[in-house]
Design a protein around this motif. Sequence first.
Motif, PDB file in Angstrom:
ATOM      1  N   GLY A   1      46.885   4.782 -62.697  1.00 55.63           N
ATOM      2  CA  GLY A   1      46.745   4.391 -61.304  1.00 55.63           C
ATOM      3  C   GLY A   1      46.487   5.529 -60.345  1.00 55.63           C
ATOM      4  O   GLY A   1      46.360   5.310 -59.135  1.00 55.63           O
ATOM      5  N   GLY A   2      46.396   6.753 -60.841  1.00 57.14           N
ATOM      6  CA  GLY A   2      46.161   7.891 -59.968  1.00 57.14           C
ATOM      7  C   GLY A   2      44.689   8.117 -59.713  1.00 57.14           C
ATOM      8  O   GLY A   2      43.820   7.559 -60.383  1.00 57.14           O
ATOM      9  N   ILE A   3      44.396   8.967 -58.733  1.00 56.07           N
ATOM     10  CA  ILE A   3      43.009   9.289 -58.426  1.00 56.07           C
ATOM     11  C   ILE A   3      42.457  10.211 -59.508  1.00 56.07           C
ATOM     12  O   ILE A   3      43.214  10.916 -60.187  1.00 56.07           O
ATOM     13  CB  ILE A   3      42.882   9.964 -57.050  1.00 56.07           C
ATOM     14  CG1 ILE A   3      43.661  11.296 -57.024  1.00 56.07           C
ATOM     15  CG2 ILE A   3      43.378   9.038 -55.949  1.00 56.07           C
ATOM     16  CD1 ILE A   3      43.472  12.087 -55.736  1.00 56.07           C
ATOM     17  N   PRO A   4      41.137  10.239 -59.703  1.00 57.57           N
ATOM     18  CA  PRO A   4      40.553  11.139 -60.707  1.00 57.57           C
ATOM     19  C   PRO A   4      40.832  12.599 -60.379  1.00 57.57           C
ATOM     20  O   PRO A   4      40.967  12.979 -59.214  1.00 57.57           O
ATOM     21  CB  PRO A   4      39.061  10.819 -60.623  1.00 57.57           C
ATOM     22  CG  PRO A   4      38.976   9.475 -59.989  1.00 57.57           C
ATOM     23  CD  PRO A   4      40.132   9.392 -59.043  1.00 57.57           C
ATOM     24  N   VAL A   5      40.963  13.419 -61.407  1.00 61.20           N
ATOM     25  CA  VAL A   5      41.092  14.864 -61.237  1.00 61.20           C
ATOM     26  C   VAL A   5      39.694  15.458 -61.379  1.00 61.20           C
ATOM     27  O   VAL A   5      39.077  15.374 -62.441  1.00 61.20           O
ATOM     28  CB  VAL A   5      42.045  15.472 -62.283  1.00 61.20           C
ATOM     29  CG1 VAL A   5      42.092  16.993 -62.134  1.00 61.20           C
ATOM     30  CG2 VAL A   5      43.438  14.880 -62.125  1.00 61.20           C
ATOM     31  N   ILE A   6      39.179  16.028 -60.299  1.00 57.67           N
ATOM     32  CA  ILE A   6      37.804  16.508 -60.281  1.00 57.67           C
ATOM     33  C   ILE A   6      37.616  17.595 -61.327  1.00 57.67           C
ATOM     34  O   ILE A   6      38.356  18.594 -61.360  1.00 57.67           O
ATOM     35  CB  ILE A   6      37.431  17.041 -58.887  1.00 57.67           C
ATOM     36  CG1 ILE A   6      37.516  15.904 -57.863  1.00 57.67           C
ATOM     37  CG2 ILE A   6      36.032  17.644 -58.892  1.00 57.67           C
ATOM     38  CD1 ILE A   6      37.299  16.348 -56.439  1.00 57.67           C
ATOM     39  N   GLY A   7      36.621  17.393 -62.192  1.00 56.72           N
ATOM     40  CA  GLY A   7      36.333  18.383 -63.225  1.00 56.72           C
ATOM     41  C   GLY A   7      37.352  18.443 -64.333  1.00 56.72           C
ATOM     42  O   GLY A   7      37.346  19.374 -65.137  1.00 56.72           O
ATOM     43  N   GLY A   8      38.232  17.446 -64.405  1.00 57.86           N
ATOM     44  CA  GLY A   8      39.311  17.502 -65.382  1.00 57.86           C
ATOM     45  C   GLY A   8      38.964  16.880 -66.717  1.00 57.86           C
ATOM     46  O   GLY A   8      38.128  15.988 -66.825  1.00 57.86           O
ATOM     47  N   ASN A   9      39.610  17.375 -67.741  1.00 56.99           N
ATOM     48  CA  ASN A   9      39.557  16.818 -69.093  1.00 56.99           C
ATOM     49  C   ASN A   9      40.990  16.808 -69.588  1.00 56.99           C
ATOM     50  O   ASN A   9      41.558  17.867 -69.877  1.00 56.99           O
ATOM     51  CB  ASN A   9      38.662  17.667 -70.001  1.00 56.99           C
ATOM     52  CG  ASN A   9      38.584  17.127 -71.417  1.00 56.99           C
ATOM     53  OD1 ASN A   9      39.590  16.781 -72.024  1.00 56.99           O
ATOM     54  ND2 ASN A   9      37.372  17.078 -71.966  1.00 56.99           N
ATOM     55  N   SER A  10      41.586  15.638 -69.653  1.00 51.81           N
ATOM     56  CA  SER A  10      43.022  15.532 -69.861  1.00 51.81           C
ATOM     57  C   SER A  10      43.509  16.291 -71.088  1.00 51.81           C
ATOM     58  O   SER A  10      44.468  17.069 -71.007  1.00 51.81           O
ATOM     59  CB  SER A  10      43.431  14.056 -69.979  1.00 51.81           C
ATOM     60  OG  SER A  10      44.833  13.946 -70.134  1.00 51.81           O
ATOM     61  N   VAL A  11      42.856  16.111 -72.214  1.00 47.35           N
ATOM     62  CA  VAL A  11      43.309  16.751 -73.456  1.00 47.35           C
ATOM     63  C   VAL A  11      43.236  18.266 -73.332  1.00 47.35           C
ATOM     64  O   VAL A  11      44.185  18.998 -73.664  1.00 47.35           O
ATOM     65  CB  VAL A  11      42.476  16.257 -74.653  1.00 47.35           C
ATOM     66  CG1 VAL A  11      42.862  17.027 -75.913  1.00 47.35           C
ATOM     67  CG2 VAL A  11      42.680  14.769 -74.863  1.00 47.35           C
ATOM     68  N   VAL A  12      42.097  18.744 -72.840  1.00 40.96           N
ATOM     69  CA  VAL A  12      41.906  20.192 -72.684  1.00 40.96           C
ATOM     70  C   VAL A  12      42.868  20.763 -71.648  1.00 40.96           C
ATOM     71  O   VAL A  12      43.480  21.823 -71.859  1.00 40.96           O
ATOM     72  CB  VAL A  12      40.447  20.498 -72.288  1.00 40.96           C
ATOM     73  CG1 VAL A  12      40.281  21.986 -71.947  1.00 40.96           C
ATOM     74  CG2 VAL A  12      39.497  20.094 -73.403  1.00 40.96           C
ATOM     75  N   ASP A  13      43.024  20.055 -70.535  1.00 46.43           N
ATOM     76  CA  ASP A  13      43.824  20.581 -69.430  1.00 46.43           C
ATOM     77  C   ASP A  13      45.310  20.662 -69.774  1.00 46.43           C
ATOM     78  O   ASP A  13      45.991  21.624 -69.396  1.00 46.43           O
ATOM     79  CB  ASP A  13      43.628  19.716 -68.187  1.00 46.43           C
ATOM     80  CG  ASP A  13      42.209  19.793 -67.642  1.00 46.43           C
ATOM     81  OD1 ASP A  13      41.512  20.761 -67.972  1.00 46.43           O
ATOM     82  OD2 ASP A  13      41.808  18.875 -66.899  1.00 46.43           O
ATOM     83  N   VAL A  14      45.819  19.675 -70.483  1.00 46.27           N
ATOM     84  CA  VAL A  14      47.230  19.693 -70.883  1.00 46.27           C
ATOM     85  C   VAL A  14      47.502  20.852 -71.831  1.00 46.27           C
ATOM     86  O   VAL A  14      48.495  21.582 -71.683  1.00 46.27           O
ATOM     87  CB  VAL A  14      47.620  18.351 -71.528  1.00 46.27           C
ATOM     88  CG1 VAL A  14      48.967  18.455 -72.232  1.00 46.27           C
ATOM     89  CG2 VAL A  14      47.651  17.243 -70.478  1.00 46.27           C
ATOM     90  N   ALA A  15      46.620  21.063 -72.775  1.00 49.45           N
ATOM     91  CA  ALA A  15      46.797  22.159 -73.731  1.00 49.45           C
ATOM     92  C   ALA A  15      46.681  23.509 -73.044  1.00 49.45           C
ATOM     93  O   ALA A  15      47.452  24.442 -73.339  1.00 49.45           O
ATOM     94  CB  ALA A  15      45.767  22.040 -74.853  1.00 49.45           C
TER      95      ALA A  15
END
Length: 396
Positions: free
Chosen positions: A354-368
């Motif tokens: 339900g959150g807004i998109p993270v600009i330029g984000g890639n969840s898997v890459v960003d968490v790691a």
Amino acid sequence: MIRLVAVLAAATALEPVARRTILKTVPAAAALAAPARAATEDALKKTSCFAVVPDSSLALKPQLKPINPDTCIGGLKAAKALYLGEHHNSLRDHLLQADILKALRRSEPKRRMAVGLEAIQRRFQPVLDDYLQGKIDLNQLEQQTEWSTRWTWPFANYVPVFEAAKQNNFELLALNADSEDLGVVEMSGLAGLPNTTLAKYIPDRRVFADFTNTTAFREYIAYVVAPSYRSHKEMGILRQTISGQQLKEDMPFKNFYSGRMLWDNSMANTGAAWTRKNPSGLLVSIVGADHVKFGGGVPNRYAYAAGLDLDKVRTVILNPSAVDTAGPQLETLKADAPVPLTLQIRFAAQDGDGGIPVIGGNSVVDVAAAARVKQVRPGSRVLPFSDVLWLSAEDA
């Protein structure tokens, strides 16, 4: 829990955002000598602690969990560092810091411990050494660290911390960048410093670059640092540097940001160097809450520089308000509107949250990436406000 909610709902901003040159006009909280208090072992029993429990699930609903103050102290036996995020003009915060220092020493009488101080610039480390050795008193320490011009917050409020550190066999560490160097950066950016000077604060540029090159860090900057810059600009106080040099126009964000990076890296790397020399010791750093909250400041930089897992580094915000947790939303709230309590920042999107998109984000890459540089614990996609909220006794 009711008391904590009431305190946070009051949303009292204890740390002004003005430049030091105008801070002297801000009424300080209880800017008087600290009252003498008996060093009772149960001083912390009247305080209240709450663990922040972040939530990376689709619900994104962090919680506050009450914990016993003695449990907080006992849990630090496995830690290498504790960060106590203060409001500089709050006597209550400094009295609570002093009580925590005494409790830590009672818990581990023989462990090597140090208190790191944002309030003291690194050039004055010999002055702190002289104080601990009994060569000078507190009045001389105040004068020789040029406290009234380099820090400006009431020295009397910090007296309980200095006394508790000395009486309980803590070392003292000067953490902050020298005003002369910070002024250069605010004028010309990090490139304005000679390489030899920059290396004092940023000894490993790869570590520095790694830490700043994550989506989590960019979200931190957008939530914490950028609103601070806009607030400074709106107040009309970006026409001079922290050291008083006049500027023809407002300091650009790049230089404001670079000054913040020099400041945070000075404190983080000074602490990391002490830990490397004292691997079994405990570093207790007393710094502003803004430098502690939401994972992008000093504690996480320290962890990455020292090569430590975040389980070895504990963060505490003292006597917090809802304003302490706020970011850009303060710029749009009406004057009489309640300030929402924000216990975490989401930096990696997940379908269905339900959150807004993270600009330029890639969840898997960003968490790691964030976990690798110690901005979050492995698997987390949120930046928690802190590990613990610690409130003074109601009669403090």
